[in-house]
Design an enzyme around this catalytic site. Sequence first.
Site, PDB file in Angstrom:
ATOM      1  N   GLY A  71       0.813  -1.214   0.000  1.00 53.29           N
ATOM      2  CA  GLY A  71       0.000   0.000   0.000  1.00 53.29           C
ATOM      3  C   GLY A  71       0.845   1.262   0.000  1.00 53.29           C
ATOM      4  CD  GLN A 179      -6.657  -0.828   7.600  1.00 54.39           C
ATOM      5  OE1 GLN A 179      -7.404  -1.790   7.779  1.00 54.39           O
ATOM      6  NE2 GLN A 179      -5.374  -0.856   7.939  1.00 54.39           N
ATOM      7  CB  THR A 237      10.877  -9.923 -12.024  1.00 54.77           C
ATOM      8  OG1 THR A 237      11.934  -9.619 -12.945  1.00 54.77           O
ATOM      9  CG2 THR A 237      10.338 -11.316 -12.300  1.00 54.77           C
ATOM     10  CB  CYS A 327       2.810   2.243  10.565  1.00 54.11           C
ATOM     11  SG  CYS A 327       1.788   1.206   9.541  1.00 54.11           S
TER      12      CYS A 327
END
Length: 403
Positions: A71, A179, A237, A327
Amino acid sequence: MKRIYLDYNATTPIHSDVLEAMLPFLRDQFGNPSSVHWAGRQVSGAVEKAREQVARLINCSPAEVVFTSCGSEGDNFAIKGTLAGLKGQGNHIITTSVEHPAVLNTCKYLEGEGFDVTYLPVDKDGMLNLEDLKKAITKQTVLISVMWANNETGNIYPIHEIGAIARENKIRFHTDAVQAVGKIPVDVQAAKVDLLVLSGHKIGAPKGVGAIYIRRGSKLQALIHGGHQERNRRAGTHNVAGIVGLGAACKLAGQGMAESAARVRQLRDRLEQGIQEKVPQIKLNGHPEADLRLPNTLNVSFAYIEGESLLLNMDMKGIAASSGSACTSGSLEPSHVLGAMCVEVTLAHSSTRFSLGPETTEVDVDYVLEVLPPIVQRLREMSPLYNRKELTCEECQVIRKAH
Ligand code: PLP
């Protein structure tokens, strides 16, 4: 010891069906989807199938989905990519004071690069006033970025109304829906969103994969330069197994959303009511109307105690919850979200977020309701702030003199 996980807004376990879908791509189907030979062809179809599954969940075309690593990357890409893509057309961004750091710190960085940013205030319930948004728009405004739902309080923002305002004013609209996706219906067409970000590990897919919806025709400069993957929009990739997992998680989320939301809401309400009944002097953080919050989220302040002590004590009983956002946990700064809501600073320090998920049961909730009240009581008894009410006048004099 029992182990009860109530931190689904931080991350979720990988769903067993998602893991099953991923396993072949961690074993024998190892090819690079950009390769033209059999090994590449074997997996490129799986990446495209996952793209369709993501697109179906948010109602867009598969060509409008770009895979990312998380995110935070998506938010950086949406914001920085838009400003670079629209270079020379304006230097003003409007966002809110309650965004996730992935948006807030990107905006702070851009301020350092010469952009102007308006951080819209919220009221005591954490909600926006759309008149503030309208007033903030100037001729220089090129981007509005408002999250679909808040990770700390669960508040759901009026994305459809904001999308209409943005479209009317021909301003690009980004929403961090990390969220919201998988928990509540998200339809990018109906909401008139130009850019939407989601993340796999919040919805039963693994960590390390996410996606961004880029509305057809939106000019966006790449964030990661390199090979020609993702039609030159995101080099690197492909994380094939992760992408397949994200697709499978989106499919599952779409299939049972109404039932699982109703189930989790009922458990969240049971927890909320139980805490209200059993623990005095608490404050609910977020909108008081349960329907204006994500069905799985409950944020409560317990007056007179430190959120971190509460977390540690719950952890000792096997309960995993969170103070503020994961966080920022580990930092002693009170949550910027609660700060923006003018929650008094000691109450902000005592806030705890419980976020439930598909694996949460009534037994889990009842265990929390049994274990939590005595912990709160014990911590309050140890708290000088709580006990201060009991001080005699003489003791108060002594304290005053000492200061
Ligand atoms: N936006 C919101 C609202 C979030 O809750 C989070 C993670 O907690 C992010 C962005 C960042 O997502 P990721 O952990 O995938 O980088």
